[in-house]
Design a protein around this motif. Structure first.
Motif, short mmCIF file in Angstrom:
data_model
loop_
_atom_site.label_atom_id
_atom_site.label_comp_id
_atom_site.label_asym_id
_atom_site.label_seq_id
_atom_site.Cartn_x
_atom_site.Cartn_y
_atom_site.Cartn_z
N GLY A 169 0.79 -1.22 0.00
CA GLY A 169 0.00 0.00 0.00
C GLY A 169 0.82 1.27 0.00
N PHE A 170 2.14 1.15 0.20
CA PHE A 170 2.96 2.35 0.37
C PHE A 170 3.16 3.15 -0.92
CE2 PHE A 170 5.48 1.57 4.56
CZ PHE A 170 4.29 1.58 5.26
N ALA A 171 3.18 2.50 -2.07
CA ALA A 171 3.34 3.26 -3.31
C ALA A 171 2.16 4.20 -3.51
CB ALA A 171 3.46 2.31 -4.51
N ALA A 172 0.94 3.67 -3.35
CA ALA A 172 -0.25 4.51 -3.50
C ALA A 172 -0.29 5.59 -2.42
CB ALA A 172 -1.52 3.66 -3.43
N LEU A 173 0.13 5.26 -1.20
CA LEU A 173 0.11 6.24 -0.12
C LEU A 173 1.06 7.40 -0.42
CD1 LEU A 173 -0.96 7.04 2.63
CD2 LEU A 173 0.86 5.67 3.68
N HIS A 174 2.27 7.09 -0.89
CA HIS A 174 3.20 8.16 -1.25
C HIS A 174 2.64 8.99 -2.41
CE1 HIS A 174 6.11 6.02 1.23
NE2 HIS A 174 6.94 7.02 1.07
N ASP A 175 2.08 8.31 -3.39
CA ASP A 175 1.50 8.97 -4.56
C ASP A 175 0.41 9.96 -4.14
OD1 ASP A 175 0.50 9.61 -7.08
OD2 ASP A 175 -0.47 7.68 -7.39
N VAL A 176 -0.55 9.48 -3.37
CA VAL A 176 -1.70 10.31 -2.99
C VAL A 176 -1.27 11.42 -2.03
CG1 VAL A 176 -3.93 10.32 -1.83
CG2 VAL A 176 -3.37 8.49 -3.45
N ALA A 177 -0.30 11.16 -1.15
CA ALA A 177 0.16 12.20 -0.24
C ALA A 177 0.77 13.36 -1.03
CB ALA A 177 1.18 11.63 0.75
N LEU A 178 1.58 13.05 -2.02
CA LEU A 178 2.18 14.12 -2.83
C LEU A 178 1.13 14.85 -3.66
CD1 LEU A 178 5.59 12.68 -4.11
CD2 LEU A 178 5.08 13.92 -2.02
N LEU A 179 0.19 14.10 -4.21
CA LEU A 179 -0.87 14.74 -5.00
C LEU A 179 -1.75 15.63 -4.13
CD1 LEU A 179 -1.96 11.80 -7.34
CD2 LEU A 179 -0.57 13.80 -7.94
N SER A 180 -1.97 15.21 -2.89
CA SER A 180 -2.78 16.02 -1.97
C SER A 180 -2.07 17.33 -1.65
CB SER A 180 -3.04 15.24 -0.67
OG SER A 180 -3.79 14.07 -0.92
N ALA A 181 -0.76 17.26 -1.44
CA ALA A 181 0.00 18.49 -1.21
C ALA A 181 -0.05 19.39 -2.44
CB ALA A 181 1.45 18.15 -0.87
N MET A 182 0.03 18.79 -3.62
CA MET A 182 -0.06 19.56 -4.86
C MET A 182 -1.40 20.28 -4.97
SD MET A 182 -0.02 18.06 -8.76
CE MET A 182 -1.71 17.42 -8.55
N ASN A 183 -2.48 19.58 -4.61
CA ASN A 183 -3.80 20.21 -4.69
C ASN A 183 -3.89 21.42 -3.76
OD1 ASN A 183 -4.80 18.55 -6.64
ND2 ASN A 183 -6.00 17.26 -5.28
N GLY A 184 -3.30 21.28 -2.56
CA GLY A 184 -3.29 22.41 -1.64
C GLY A 184 -2.54 23.60 -2.22
N MET A 185 -1.42 23.31 -2.87
CA MET A 185 -0.65 24.38 -3.51
C MET A 185 -1.46 25.03 -4.63
SD MET A 185 2.87 24.16 -5.74
CE MET A 185 1.97 23.43 -7.12
N PHE A 186 -2.14 24.21 -5.44
CA PHE A 186 -2.95 24.76 -6.52
C PHE A 186 -4.07 25.65 -5.98
CE2 PHE A 186 -1.97 21.09 -9.71
CZ PHE A 186 -0.75 21.71 -10.00
N ALA A 187 -4.61 25.27 -4.82
CA ALA A 187 -5.65 26.10 -4.21
C ALA A 187 -5.10 27.48 -3.88
CB ALA A 187 -6.20 25.42 -2.95
N GLY A 188 -3.90 27.51 -3.30
CA GLY A 188 -3.28 28.80 -2.97
C GLY A 188 -2.96 29.61 -4.21
N VAL A 189 -2.46 28.95 -5.25
CA VAL A 189 -2.15 29.64 -6.50
C VAL A 189 -3.42 30.22 -7.12
CG1 VAL A 189 -1.39 29.28 -8.89
CG2 VAL A 189 -0.07 28.31 -7.00
N THR A 190 -4.49 29.45 -7.09
CA THR A 190 -5.76 29.91 -7.64
C THR A 190 -6.26 31.16 -6.90
OG1 THR A 190 -6.36 27.66 -8.31
CG2 THR A 190 -8.16 29.25 -8.08
N HIS A 191 -6.19 31.14 -5.56
CA HIS A 191 -6.63 32.29 -4.77
C HIS A 191 -5.77 33.51 -5.07
CE1 HIS A 191 -8.64 34.24 -1.36
NE2 HIS A 191 -7.44 34.77 -1.09
N ALA A 192 -4.47 33.31 -5.19
CA ALA A 192 -3.56 34.43 -5.44
C ALA A 192 -3.89 35.11 -6.76
CB ALA A 192 -2.11 33.93 -5.44
#
Length: 298
Positions: A169-192
């Motif tokens: 399960g660790f490959a998917a966990l690493h994958d989704v954790a990084l994608l989740s961080a990316m989504n948070g960054m995109f949210a900030g970029v969108t607001h800016a």
């Protein structure tokens, strides 16, 4: 004279020839690997035949062709459907289908019960990055360490490899954790960009400032890791939670002045206020993770 040279290019089967699957197949073919492909919609696999791939009529036929079998399908259910009835005993199954950690573990148990070794993968790349080493794309792998060690060179042809452990399960966990961080960054970029949009500020002029700022802030992840491992959420904190919560009012007032909805910001701000109310004002933001951990409240 007899040529006894062993061809090191491992033959493999690829199930799924969507955009990502096609990119993977073309890269292996270009590197000289014999590739058998199958796709539910057969016409999508045919173009690869012109590039040297063998097109199988059924998934079972494709699986029978090679010991190394790579799946790159729509979802976990598609993997189960494609492999239903295929003989997996003695096969090495590498699943590059996007899934959850739980699905990776369940699919590993499913494959092993059928006599196959199993490796799960999370692709950190988009199709144009496949086969382009300088793109920086790579794939997380987890599961059978023996399978990974044996096929690492073949798996590294389309993109870099990062093995993250025997837990499938660790490959998917690493994958989704990084994608989740990316989504948070995109949210900030969108607001800016929403904030500057009404003004005489060129987005192309603003973008480099935004990239530089986010790049400068990214190493804060190292401090979060240090806090979590040490248990001291106040160590080397420069801007503590009390200061950040106080500063949030300026962010919200600015959004109001610019007629921009704050809804991309307010969920995180609410968590900051909850943690501050628990008298953790001297911490940085790491303590917010405690609020997100549902195990603590169950």
């Amino acid at each position: 004279m007899t040529d006894n040279t062993v061809d090191p290019r491992t033959p493999l089967t690829l199930l799924g020839t969507g955009d990502m699957g096609t990119a993977l197949a073309r890269t292996w073919l270009a590197a000289g690997h014999p590739v058998t492909v199958w796709n539910r919609t057969a016409s999508r696999a045919e173009p690869l035949a012109a590039e040297g791939a063998t097109v199988a009529r059924t998934a079972a036929e494709a699986v029978a062709a090679n010991r190394l079998v790579v799946a790159c399908l729509l979802d976990d259910a598609s993997v189960g459907e494609a492999l239903d009835g295929a003989e997996l005993a003695g096969r090495d199954l590498v699943n590059l289908t996007t899934n959850t950690p739980g699905e990776g573990r369940s699919r590993a148990a499913w494959a092993e019960a059928r006599g196959a070794r199993f490796l799960d993968g999370g692709i950190m790349a988009v199709p144009p990055m496949i086969g382009v080493p300088e793109s920086g794309g790579y794939v997380f792998y987890s599961g059978s360490p023996e399978l990974f060690a044996e096929h690492r060179d073949t798996l590294a042809v389309p993109a870099g490899t990062r093995y993250v452990g025997a837990d499938p399960g660790f490959a998917a966990l690493h994958d989704v954790a990084l994608l989740s961080a990316m989504n948070g960054m995109f949210a900030g970029v969108t607001h800016a960009f929403a904030l500057i949009r009404p003004e005489d500020i060129a987005p192309k002029d603003f973008a480099p400032l935004l990239v530089d700022w986010l790049t400068a802030m990214a190493p804060a992840a190292h401090q979060t890791a240090d806090h979590l491992e040490s248990g001291d959420y106040t160590r080397n904190v420069v801007s503590n939670l009390a200061m950040q919560v106080a500063g949030n009012t300026t962010l919200l007032r600015t959004a109001e002045e610019q007629r921009v909805s704050p809804e991309l910001l307010t969920p995180y701000m609410a968590l900051m206020e909850r943690r501050l109310a628990q008298e953790h004002g001297e911490e940085g933001g790491t303590g917010i993770i405690e609020l997100l951990d549902l195990r603590a409240s169950s």
